[in-house]
Design a protein around this motif. Structure first.
Motif, PDB file in Angstrom:
ATOM      1  N   PHE A  86       0.824  -1.211   0.000  1.00  0.00           N
ATOM      2  CA  PHE A  86       0.000   0.000   0.000  1.00  0.00           C
ATOM      3  C   PHE A  86       0.861   1.265   0.000  1.00  0.00           C
ATOM      4  CE2 PHE A  86      -2.376   3.441   1.924  1.00  0.00           C
ATOM      5  CZ  PHE A  86      -3.578   3.383   1.236  1.00  0.00           C
TER       6      PHE A  86
ATOM      7  N   LEU B 166       1.702   3.525  -3.125  1.00  0.00           N
ATOM      8  CA  LEU B 166       0.787   4.561  -3.639  1.00  0.00           C
ATOM      9  C   LEU B 166       1.146   5.958  -3.128  1.00  0.00           C
ATOM     10  CD1 LEU B 166      -2.619   2.632  -3.349  1.00  0.00           C
ATOM     11  CD2 LEU B 166      -1.185   2.941  -5.376  1.00  0.00           C
TER      12      LEU B 166
ATOM     13  N   GLY C 282       4.545   7.109  -4.620  1.00  0.00           N
ATOM     14  CA  GLY C 282       4.416   7.535  -6.015  1.00  0.00           C
ATOM     15  C   GLY C 282       3.725   8.887  -6.130  1.00  0.00           C
ATOM     16  N   TYR C 283       2.694   9.103  -5.316  1.00  0.00           N
ATOM     17  CA  TYR C 283       1.963  10.374  -5.343  1.00  0.00           C
ATOM     18  C   TYR C 283       2.850  11.530  -4.885  1.00  0.00           C
ATOM     19  CZ  TYR C 283      -1.938  13.637  -4.666  1.00  0.00           C
ATOM     20  OH  TYR C 283      -2.782  14.714  -4.747  1.00  0.00           O
TER      21      TYR C 283
ATOM     22  N   SER D 196      -0.184  12.910   0.552  1.00  0.00           N
ATOM     23  CA  SER D 196       0.839  11.860   0.469  1.00  0.00           C
ATOM     24  C   SER D 196       1.456  11.605   1.843  1.00  0.00           C
ATOM     25  CB  SER D 196       1.917  12.243  -0.543  1.00  0.00           C
ATOM     26  OG  SER D 196       2.532  13.472  -0.190  1.00  0.00           O
TER      27      SER D 196
END
Length: 497
Positions: free
Chosen positions: A81, A84, A87-88, A101
Protein backbone atom coordinates in the motif's frame (compact mmCIF):
# COMPACT_ATOMS: atom_id res chain seq x y z
CA UNK A 1 9.49 -24.77 11.24
CA UNK A 2 12.37 -23.76 13.56
CA UNK A 3 14.17 -22.08 10.64
CA UNK A 4 11.04 -20.06 9.87
CA UNK A 5 10.78 -18.95 13.52
CA UNK A 6 14.43 -17.89 13.64
CA UNK A 7 13.98 -15.87 10.46
CA UNK A 8 11.15 -13.72 11.84
CA UNK A 9 13.33 -11.38 13.93
CA UNK A 10 15.69 -10.31 11.08
CA UNK A 11 12.86 -10.31 8.50
CA UNK A 12 10.50 -8.18 10.57
CA UNK A 13 13.30 -5.87 11.74
CA UNK A 14 14.39 -5.18 8.15
CA UNK A 15 10.75 -4.67 7.14
CA UNK A 16 10.49 -2.07 9.88
CA UNK A 17 13.65 -0.42 8.51
CA UNK A 18 11.92 -0.04 5.13
CA UNK A 19 8.72 1.27 6.71
CA UNK A 20 10.61 3.91 8.69
CA UNK A 21 12.68 4.86 5.61
CA UNK A 22 9.46 5.85 3.86
CA UNK A 23 7.90 7.42 6.97
CA UNK A 24 10.40 10.32 7.10
CA UNK A 25 10.70 11.04 3.36
CA UNK A 26 9.01 14.43 3.66
CA UNK A 27 11.10 15.75 6.54
CA UNK A 28 14.34 14.47 5.02
CA UNK A 29 13.71 16.14 1.66
CA UNK A 30 11.89 19.26 2.84
CA UNK A 31 14.86 21.57 2.20
CA UNK A 32 14.68 20.47 -1.48
CA UNK A 33 10.89 20.32 -1.77
CA UNK A 34 10.36 23.90 -0.54
CA UNK A 35 12.55 25.14 -3.39
CA UNK A 36 9.96 23.79 -5.88
CA UNK A 37 6.75 24.23 -3.87
CA UNK A 38 6.15 27.54 -2.07
CA UNK A 39 5.49 26.90 1.64
CA UNK A 40 5.29 29.07 4.76
CA UNK A 41 7.15 28.12 7.95
CA UNK A 42 3.87 26.96 9.50
CA UNK A 43 3.03 24.84 6.47
CA UNK A 44 6.48 23.24 6.54
CA UNK A 45 6.03 22.26 10.19
CA UNK A 46 2.60 20.80 9.47
CA UNK A 47 3.73 18.88 6.37
CA UNK A 48 6.69 17.31 8.19
CA UNK A 49 4.53 16.39 11.18
CA UNK A 50 1.46 15.02 9.35
CA UNK A 51 2.91 11.53 8.58
CA UNK A 52 2.97 11.00 12.33
CA UNK A 53 -0.85 11.20 12.55
CA UNK A 54 -1.75 8.02 10.65
CA UNK A 55 1.53 6.46 11.73
CA UNK A 56 0.30 6.79 15.31
CA UNK A 57 -3.43 6.13 15.09
CA UNK A 58 -3.06 3.01 12.91
CA UNK A 59 -0.70 1.41 15.41
CA UNK A 60 -3.69 0.41 17.56
CA UNK A 61 -5.59 -1.64 14.93
CA UNK A 62 -2.35 -3.01 13.44
CA UNK A 63 -1.30 -4.33 16.85
CA UNK A 64 -4.71 -5.94 17.33
CA UNK A 65 -4.91 -7.46 13.83
CA UNK A 66 -1.36 -8.80 14.10
CA UNK A 67 -2.57 -10.96 16.98
CA UNK A 68 -5.56 -12.08 14.92
CA UNK A 69 -4.01 -12.63 11.45
CA UNK A 70 -0.22 -12.72 11.98
CA UNK A 71 2.64 -10.44 10.98
CA UNK A 72 3.10 -11.91 7.49
CA UNK A 73 -0.16 -10.59 6.02
CA UNK A 74 0.07 -7.23 7.78
CA UNK A 75 3.59 -6.53 6.51
CA UNK A 76 2.78 -7.59 2.92
CA UNK A 77 -0.34 -5.41 2.71
CA UNK A 78 1.27 -2.41 4.44
CA UNK A 79 4.41 -2.38 2.28
CA UNK A 80 2.44 -2.77 -0.95
CA UNK A 81 0.00 0.00 0.00
CA UNK A 82 2.89 2.40 0.77
CA UNK A 83 3.85 2.37 -2.91
CA UNK A 84 0.79 4.56 -3.64
CA UNK A 85 1.62 7.56 -1.39
CA UNK A 86 5.33 7.32 -2.33
CA UNK A 87 4.42 7.54 -6.01
CA UNK A 88 1.96 10.37 -5.34
CA UNK A 89 4.62 12.31 -3.39
CA UNK A 90 7.00 12.01 -6.34
CA UNK A 91 4.43 13.86 -8.48
CA UNK A 92 3.32 16.42 -5.84
CA UNK A 93 2.99 20.07 -6.92
CA UNK A 94 1.12 21.74 -4.04
CA UNK A 95 0.74 21.95 -0.29
CA UNK A 96 -2.40 19.78 -0.55
CA UNK A 97 -0.50 17.07 -2.46
CA UNK A 98 2.15 17.01 0.25
CA UNK A 99 -0.47 16.71 3.01
CA UNK A 100 -2.30 13.82 1.31
CA UNK A 101 0.84 11.86 0.47
CA UNK A 102 2.32 12.54 3.92
CA UNK A 103 -0.81 11.36 5.69
CA UNK A 104 -0.64 7.92 4.09
CA UNK A 105 3.15 7.71 4.38
CA UNK A 106 2.30 7.42 8.07
CA UNK A 107 1.56 3.72 7.50
CA UNK A 108 5.33 3.29 7.34
CA UNK A 109 5.53 4.28 11.00
CA UNK A 110 2.43 2.30 11.98
CA UNK A 111 4.01 -1.05 11.05
CA UNK A 112 6.05 -0.79 14.25
CA UNK A 113 3.09 -2.38 16.10
CA UNK A 114 3.25 -5.48 13.90
CA UNK A 115 6.63 -6.80 14.99
CA UNK A 116 6.45 -5.64 18.60
CA UNK A 117 3.26 -7.73 18.93
CA UNK A 118 4.40 -10.72 16.88
CA UNK A 119 8.01 -11.32 17.93
CA UNK A 120 7.50 -11.99 21.69
CA UNK A 121 5.53 -15.11 20.68
CA UNK A 122 8.79 -16.74 19.56
CA UNK A 123 10.88 -16.09 22.70
CA UNK A 124 10.67 -16.70 26.48
CA UNK A 125 9.49 -13.81 28.67
CA UNK A 126 12.94 -13.10 30.10
CA UNK A 127 14.13 -12.15 26.59
CA UNK A 128 11.18 -9.97 25.52
CA UNK A 129 12.90 -6.70 26.39
CA UNK A 130 16.02 -7.49 24.37
CA UNK A 131 14.07 -8.94 21.41
CA UNK A 132 11.80 -5.90 21.16
CA UNK A 133 14.90 -3.75 21.51
CA UNK A 134 16.53 -5.53 18.54
CA UNK A 135 13.33 -5.06 16.53
CA UNK A 136 13.34 -1.39 17.48
CA UNK A 137 16.67 -1.02 15.69
CA UNK A 138 14.41 -0.79 12.64
CA UNK A 139 14.25 2.91 13.58
CA UNK A 140 17.59 3.14 11.79
CA UNK A 141 15.50 3.40 8.61
CA UNK A 142 14.89 7.04 9.49
CA UNK A 143 18.66 7.61 9.64
CA UNK A 144 19.16 5.94 6.25
CA UNK A 145 16.63 8.28 4.66
CA UNK A 146 17.81 11.39 6.53
CA UNK A 147 21.34 10.81 5.26
CA UNK A 148 20.76 9.07 1.93
CA UNK A 149 17.75 10.88 0.49
CA UNK A 150 19.45 14.34 0.36
CA UNK A 151 22.46 12.82 -1.42
CA UNK A 152 20.25 11.18 -4.08
CA UNK A 153 18.22 14.40 -4.36
CA UNK A 154 21.39 16.43 -4.86
CA UNK A 155 22.43 14.16 -7.72
CA UNK A 156 19.12 13.39 -9.48
CA UNK A 157 16.50 15.71 -7.94
CA UNK A 158 14.13 15.14 -5.03
CA UNK A 159 11.40 13.51 -7.17
CA UNK A 160 13.75 10.79 -8.39
CA UNK A 161 14.94 10.30 -4.80
CA UNK A 162 11.32 9.66 -3.74
CA UNK A 163 10.67 7.14 -6.54
CA UNK A 164 13.82 5.21 -5.51
CA UNK A 165 12.08 4.10 -2.30
CA UNK A 166 9.51 2.05 -4.22
CA UNK A 167 12.21 -0.61 -4.80
CA UNK A 168 12.72 -1.67 -1.13
CA UNK A 169 8.95 -1.61 -0.57
CA UNK A 170 8.37 -4.12 -3.38
CA UNK A 171 11.35 -6.25 -2.34
CA UNK A 172 10.29 -6.70 1.29
CA UNK A 173 6.64 -7.23 0.44
CA UNK A 174 7.81 -10.23 -1.62
CA UNK A 175 10.21 -11.45 1.09
CA UNK A 176 7.47 -11.36 3.73
CA UNK A 177 5.12 -13.23 1.42
CA UNK A 178 7.74 -15.98 0.90
CA UNK A 179 9.36 -16.25 4.35
CA UNK A 180 6.76 -14.83 6.71
CA UNK A 181 5.40 -17.33 9.25
CA UNK A 182 2.10 -18.72 7.97
CA UNK A 183 1.55 -20.58 11.27
CA UNK A 184 2.12 -17.75 13.75
CA UNK A 185 0.02 -18.29 16.94
CA UNK A 186 -3.20 -16.28 16.72
CA UNK A 187 -5.39 -14.62 19.36
CA UNK A 188 -9.10 -14.44 18.50
CA UNK A 189 -10.36 -12.17 21.30
CA UNK A 190 -12.47 -9.30 19.92
CA UNK A 191 -11.18 -5.73 19.86
CA UNK A 192 -13.98 -4.64 22.21
CA UNK A 193 -13.14 -7.35 24.76
CA UNK A 194 -9.46 -6.45 24.73
CA UNK A 195 -10.20 -2.74 25.12
CA UNK A 196 -12.59 -3.39 28.00
CA UNK A 197 -9.91 -5.49 29.65
CA UNK A 198 -7.26 -2.75 29.66
CA UNK A 199 -8.67 0.77 29.42
CA UNK A 200 -9.24 1.12 33.17
CA UNK A 201 -5.74 -0.03 34.05
CA UNK A 202 -3.71 3.04 35.00
CA UNK A 203 -0.47 1.26 34.04
CA UNK A 204 -1.57 1.37 30.39
CA UNK A 205 -1.85 5.15 30.46
CA UNK A 206 1.33 5.64 32.45
CA UNK A 207 3.29 3.50 29.95
CA UNK A 208 1.64 5.44 27.11
CA UNK A 209 2.70 8.73 28.68
CA UNK A 210 6.29 7.50 29.12
CA UNK A 211 6.49 6.36 25.50
CA UNK A 212 4.80 9.60 24.39
CA UNK A 213 7.84 11.34 25.83
CA UNK A 214 10.72 8.99 24.90
CA UNK A 215 9.67 7.95 21.39
CA UNK A 216 7.95 11.28 20.81
CA UNK A 217 11.17 13.20 21.47
CA UNK A 218 12.96 10.85 19.05
CA UNK A 219 10.37 11.34 16.29
CA UNK A 220 10.07 15.09 16.90
CA UNK A 221 13.79 15.74 16.55
CA UNK A 222 14.02 13.32 13.60
CA UNK A 223 11.47 15.28 11.58
CA UNK A 224 12.52 18.71 12.87
CA UNK A 225 16.32 18.61 12.79
CA UNK A 226 16.98 18.51 9.00
CA UNK A 227 15.17 21.76 8.23
CA UNK A 228 15.94 23.34 11.65
CA UNK A 229 19.71 22.90 11.31
CA UNK A 230 19.66 24.46 7.84
CA UNK A 231 17.53 27.48 8.81
CA UNK A 232 18.87 28.10 12.33
CA UNK A 233 22.59 27.31 11.93
CA UNK A 234 22.96 27.72 8.13
CA UNK A 235 24.29 24.19 7.62
CA UNK A 236 24.16 22.55 4.19
CA UNK A 237 21.38 20.02 3.50
CA UNK A 238 23.86 17.13 3.42
CA UNK A 239 25.55 18.24 6.67
CA UNK A 240 22.17 18.60 8.39
CA UNK A 241 21.16 15.16 7.10
CA UNK A 242 24.38 13.63 8.39
CA UNK A 243 23.92 15.14 11.85
CA UNK A 244 20.30 14.01 11.96
CA UNK A 245 21.39 10.52 10.92
CA UNK A 246 23.89 10.50 13.79
CA UNK A 247 21.15 11.43 16.25
CA UNK A 248 18.87 8.69 14.88
CA UNK A 249 21.64 6.06 14.83
CA UNK A 250 22.60 6.69 18.47
CA UNK A 251 18.99 6.61 19.66
CA UNK A 252 18.23 3.49 17.64
CA UNK A 253 21.31 1.47 18.57
CA UNK A 254 20.69 2.16 22.25
CA UNK A 255 17.19 0.72 22.04
CA UNK A 256 18.30 -2.94 22.42
CA UNK A 257 20.58 -1.77 25.24
CA UNK A 258 17.48 -0.40 26.98
CA UNK A 259 15.66 -3.69 26.40
CA UNK A 260 18.61 -5.67 27.77
CA UNK A 261 18.83 -3.40 30.82
CA UNK A 262 15.10 -3.95 31.40
CA UNK A 263 15.66 -7.73 31.29
CA UNK A 264 18.76 -7.59 33.49
CA UNK A 265 17.72 -5.03 36.12
CA UNK A 266 14.53 -3.56 37.53
CA UNK A 267 12.99 -1.66 34.58
CA UNK A 268 11.56 0.98 36.92
CA UNK A 269 15.05 1.91 38.10
CA UNK A 270 16.26 2.10 34.48
CA UNK A 271 13.42 4.50 33.67
CA UNK A 272 14.29 6.65 36.69
CA UNK A 273 17.74 7.07 35.13
CA UNK A 274 16.18 7.81 31.72
CA UNK A 275 13.81 10.53 32.89
CA UNK A 276 16.42 12.17 35.08
CA UNK A 277 18.65 12.41 31.99
CA UNK A 278 15.84 13.76 29.78
CA UNK A 279 15.02 16.41 32.37
CA UNK A 280 18.62 17.66 32.25
CA UNK A 281 18.75 17.36 28.43
CA UNK A 282 15.65 19.53 28.00
CA UNK A 283 17.20 22.25 30.17
CA UNK A 284 20.42 22.09 28.12
CA UNK A 285 18.53 22.44 24.82
CA UNK A 286 16.68 25.45 26.22
CA UNK A 287 19.96 27.34 26.67
CA UNK A 288 21.95 26.23 23.61
CA UNK A 289 22.84 29.27 21.47
CA UNK A 290 25.76 27.48 19.78
CA UNK A 291 25.84 24.45 17.50
CA UNK A 292 28.20 22.66 19.92
CA UNK A 293 25.87 22.92 22.93
CA UNK A 294 22.86 22.12 20.78
CA UNK A 295 24.63 19.00 19.48
CA UNK A 296 25.43 17.86 23.02
CA UNK A 297 21.82 18.43 24.09
CA UNK A 298 20.42 16.57 21.08
CA UNK A 299 22.76 13.59 21.52
CA UNK A 300 21.91 13.37 25.23
CA UNK A 301 18.22 13.19 24.24
CA UNK A 302 19.14 10.38 21.83
CA UNK A 303 21.01 8.54 24.61
CA UNK A 304 18.23 8.62 27.19
CA UNK A 305 15.30 8.33 24.77
CA UNK A 306 16.90 5.29 23.09
CA UNK A 307 17.35 3.47 26.39
CA UNK A 308 13.84 4.44 27.47
CA UNK A 309 12.25 3.22 24.22
CA UNK A 310 13.70 -0.24 24.74
CA UNK A 311 12.87 -0.47 28.45
CA UNK A 312 9.20 0.56 28.17
CA UNK A 313 8.36 -2.35 25.85
CA UNK A 314 9.80 -4.71 28.43
CA UNK A 315 7.01 -3.63 30.79
CA UNK A 316 4.12 -4.07 28.32
CA UNK A 317 4.15 -7.93 28.13
CA UNK A 318 5.00 -7.99 31.84
CA UNK A 319 1.70 -6.37 32.78
CA UNK A 320 -0.50 -7.30 29.79
CA UNK A 321 0.14 -10.90 28.77
CA UNK A 322 -3.28 -11.59 27.25
CA UNK A 323 -3.86 -8.14 25.74
CA UNK A 324 -0.33 -7.48 24.45
CA UNK A 325 -1.52 -6.73 20.90
CA UNK A 326 -3.93 -3.92 21.72
CA UNK A 327 -1.72 -2.51 24.51
CA UNK A 328 1.36 -2.48 22.26
CA UNK A 329 -0.74 -0.61 19.70
CA UNK A 330 -2.01 1.99 22.18
CA UNK A 331 1.41 2.61 23.74
CA UNK A 332 3.08 2.78 20.31
CA UNK A 333 0.35 5.14 19.04
CA UNK A 334 0.92 7.52 21.94
CA UNK A 335 4.64 7.47 21.19
CA UNK A 336 3.96 8.41 17.60
CA UNK A 337 1.62 11.23 18.62
CA UNK A 338 4.40 12.44 20.89
CA UNK A 339 6.31 13.28 17.72
CA UNK A 340 3.46 15.16 16.07
CA UNK A 341 2.95 18.09 18.43
CA UNK A 342 6.51 19.26 19.33
CA UNK A 343 7.52 20.51 15.83
CA UNK A 344 4.30 22.53 15.56
CA UNK A 345 4.62 23.87 19.12
CA UNK A 346 8.28 24.82 18.57
CA UNK A 347 7.34 26.76 15.44
CA UNK A 348 4.47 28.56 17.19
CA UNK A 349 6.71 29.45 20.15
CA UNK A 350 9.36 30.80 17.78
CA UNK A 351 6.79 32.87 15.86
CA UNK A 352 5.59 34.43 19.13
CA UNK A 353 8.88 35.33 20.85
CA UNK A 354 11.66 34.49 18.41
CA UNK A 355 13.13 31.73 20.63
CA UNK A 356 12.79 27.96 20.99
CA UNK A 357 13.71 27.86 24.71
CA UNK A 358 10.17 27.58 26.07
CA UNK A 359 9.38 24.68 23.74
CA UNK A 360 12.46 22.72 24.79
CA UNK A 361 11.83 23.53 28.47
CA UNK A 362 8.47 21.76 28.10
CA UNK A 363 10.42 18.56 27.33
CA UNK A 364 12.27 18.98 30.60
CA UNK A 365 9.06 19.48 32.59
CA UNK A 366 7.33 16.46 31.02
CA UNK A 367 10.40 14.36 31.82
CA UNK A 368 10.37 15.56 35.41
CA UNK A 369 6.69 14.64 35.74
CA UNK A 370 7.47 11.18 34.32
CA UNK A 371 10.27 10.76 36.86
CA UNK A 372 7.87 11.47 39.72
CA UNK A 373 5.30 9.02 38.33
CA UNK A 374 7.85 6.23 37.81
CA UNK A 375 9.12 6.59 41.38
CA UNK A 376 5.53 6.34 42.61
CA UNK A 377 4.91 3.26 40.42
CA UNK A 378 8.09 1.61 41.68
CA UNK A 379 7.12 1.84 45.33
CA UNK A 380 3.47 1.04 44.63
CA UNK A 381 4.55 -2.08 42.75
CA UNK A 382 6.68 -3.21 45.68
CA UNK A 383 3.78 -2.60 48.06
CA UNK A 384 1.38 -4.52 45.82
CA UNK A 385 3.83 -7.43 45.69
CA UNK A 386 4.09 -7.45 49.48
CA UNK A 387 0.30 -7.43 49.80
CA UNK A 388 0.01 -10.24 47.26
CA UNK A 389 2.50 -12.38 49.17
CA UNK A 390 0.76 -11.73 52.49
CA UNK A 391 -2.74 -12.43 51.15
CA UNK A 392 -1.73 -15.63 49.39
CA UNK A 393 0.57 -17.08 52.05
CA UNK A 394 -0.38 -20.50 53.39
CA UNK A 395 0.12 -19.36 56.99
CA UNK A 396 -2.25 -17.13 58.89
CA UNK A 397 -1.00 -13.57 59.36
CA UNK A 398 -2.31 -10.76 61.54
CA UNK A 399 -0.81 -7.32 62.09
CA UNK A 400 -1.61 -5.06 65.06
CA UNK A 401 -0.70 -1.50 65.89
CA UNK A 402 1.45 -0.58 68.89
CA UNK A 403 -1.62 -0.78 71.13
CA UNK A 404 -2.44 -4.32 70.08
CA UNK A 405 -5.42 -3.53 67.82
CA UNK A 406 -5.66 -5.67 64.68
CA UNK A 407 -5.04 -3.64 61.49
CA UNK A 408 -4.60 -6.37 58.84
CA UNK A 409 -5.18 -10.08 58.32
CA UNK A 410 -4.83 -12.39 55.33
CA UNK A 411 -7.00 -15.06 53.70
CA UNK A 412 -5.34 -17.91 55.60
CA UNK A 413 -6.29 -16.19 58.88
CA UNK A 414 -9.95 -16.18 57.77
CA UNK A 415 -9.76 -19.83 56.68
CA UNK A 416 -8.19 -21.07 59.94
CA UNK A 417 -10.10 -18.96 62.47
CA UNK A 418 -13.45 -18.56 60.69
CA UNK A 419 -13.43 -14.78 61.30
CA UNK A 420 -13.91 -12.38 58.39
CA UNK A 421 -11.76 -9.26 58.05
CA UNK A 422 -14.53 -6.81 59.00
CA UNK A 423 -15.14 -8.79 62.22
CA UNK A 424 -11.60 -8.49 63.58
CA UNK A 425 -10.19 -5.16 62.33
CA UNK A 426 -9.82 -2.89 65.37
CA UNK A 427 -10.25 -5.80 67.79
CA UNK A 428 -7.70 -7.19 70.27
CA UNK A 429 -6.22 -10.59 69.36
CA UNK A 430 -7.61 -11.94 72.65
CA UNK A 431 -10.87 -12.63 70.76
CA UNK A 432 -9.04 -15.79 69.70
CA UNK A 433 -8.17 -16.76 73.29
CA UNK A 434 -9.20 -20.25 74.35
CA UNK A 435 -8.53 -19.73 78.07
CA UNK A 436 -6.13 -22.69 78.00
CA UNK A 437 -3.03 -20.56 78.72
CA UNK A 438 -2.57 -19.06 82.22
CA UNK A 439 -1.23 -15.52 83.00
CA UNK A 440 2.30 -16.85 83.49
CA UNK A 441 2.34 -18.05 79.88
CA UNK A 442 1.47 -14.59 78.57
CA UNK A 443 3.85 -12.95 81.04
CA UNK A 444 6.73 -15.00 79.64
CA UNK A 445 5.65 -14.19 76.07
CA UNK A 446 5.66 -10.42 76.66
CA UNK A 447 8.93 -10.55 78.55
CA UNK A 448 10.67 -12.29 75.64
CA UNK A 449 9.11 -9.88 73.13
CA UNK A 450 10.44 -6.96 75.14
CA UNK A 451 13.96 -8.43 75.39
CA UNK A 452 14.37 -10.07 71.96
CA UNK A 453 11.63 -8.56 69.74
CA UNK A 454 10.44 -12.06 68.80
CA UNK A 455 8.56 -14.95 70.40
CA UNK A 456 7.75 -18.41 69.07
CA UNK A 457 5.80 -21.27 70.59
CA UNK A 458 2.81 -23.59 70.61
CA UNK A 459 -0.53 -22.14 71.69
CA UNK A 460 -4.16 -23.26 71.81
CA UNK A 461 -6.70 -20.80 70.39
CA UNK A 462 -10.43 -20.81 69.63
CA UNK A 463 -12.15 -20.46 66.25
CA UNK A 464 -15.24 -18.32 65.73
CA UNK A 465 -17.31 -21.52 65.96
CA UNK A 466 -15.93 -22.17 69.47
CA UNK A 467 -13.79 -25.10 68.37
CA UNK A 468 -10.33 -25.25 69.98
CA UNK A 469 -7.25 -25.84 67.86
CA UNK A 470 -3.48 -25.84 68.38
CA UNK A 471 -1.17 -23.63 66.35
CA UNK A 472 2.51 -22.75 66.08
CA UNK A 473 2.74 -19.00 66.52
CA UNK A 474 5.57 -16.57 65.79
CA UNK A 475 5.24 -12.92 66.92
CA UNK A 476 7.68 -10.21 65.76
CA UNK A 477 8.03 -6.62 66.92
CA UNK A 478 8.40 -3.88 64.27
CA UNK A 479 10.09 -0.60 65.24
CA UNK A 480 10.77 2.71 63.53
CA UNK A 481 14.12 4.50 63.20
CA UNK A 482 13.68 5.92 66.71
CA UNK A 483 13.34 2.43 68.22
CA UNK A 484 9.64 2.99 68.89
CA UNK A 485 7.25 0.05 68.46
CA UNK A 486 4.95 0.53 65.46
CA UNK A 487 3.43 -2.93 64.92
CA UNK A 488 3.28 -6.52 66.06
CA UNK A 489 3.14 -9.22 63.37
CA UNK A 490 1.85 -12.70 64.16
CA UNK A 491 2.38 -15.60 61.76
CA UNK A 492 0.80 -18.98 62.61
CA UNK A 493 0.03 -22.37 61.16
CA UNK A 494 -2.40 -24.97 62.49
CA UNK A 495 -0.88 -28.08 64.12
CA UNK A 496 -2.70 -31.32 63.36
CA UNK A 497 -2.70 -34.18 65.86
Amino acid sequence: MKNVNKMQLPLQTLSLVVGFMVWVLLSSLMSFIKQDISLTAGQISFVTAVPVILGSVLRIPLGFYTNRFGARGLFVLSLLFLILPVGYLGMANSFTDLILSGLFLGIGGAVFSVGVTSLPKYYPKEKHGFVNGIYGVGNIGTAITSFGAPIIAGMFGWRMAVFTFIIPLLLFAVLNFIWGDRHEPKVQTSLKQQMLGVYRNNKLWFLSFFYFLTFGSFVALTVYLPNFLVSEFQLSEVDAGLRTAGFIALCTLLRPVGGWLGDKFNPFKVLMFVFTGLTISGILLSFSPTILLYTIGSLSVALFAGIGNGTIFKLVPLYFTKQAGIVNGIVAAMGGLGGFFPPIILTLVYDINGHYAIGFMALSQFALASLIIIIWMYYTDKLNLSNYIVNNAGQGILVTDENGRITKINRAFERITGYREEEVIGQNPNILSSGQQDPRFYGGMWKQLKEKDIWQGKITNKRKSGELYTQWLSISVLKDAGDNITNYVGVFSELNE
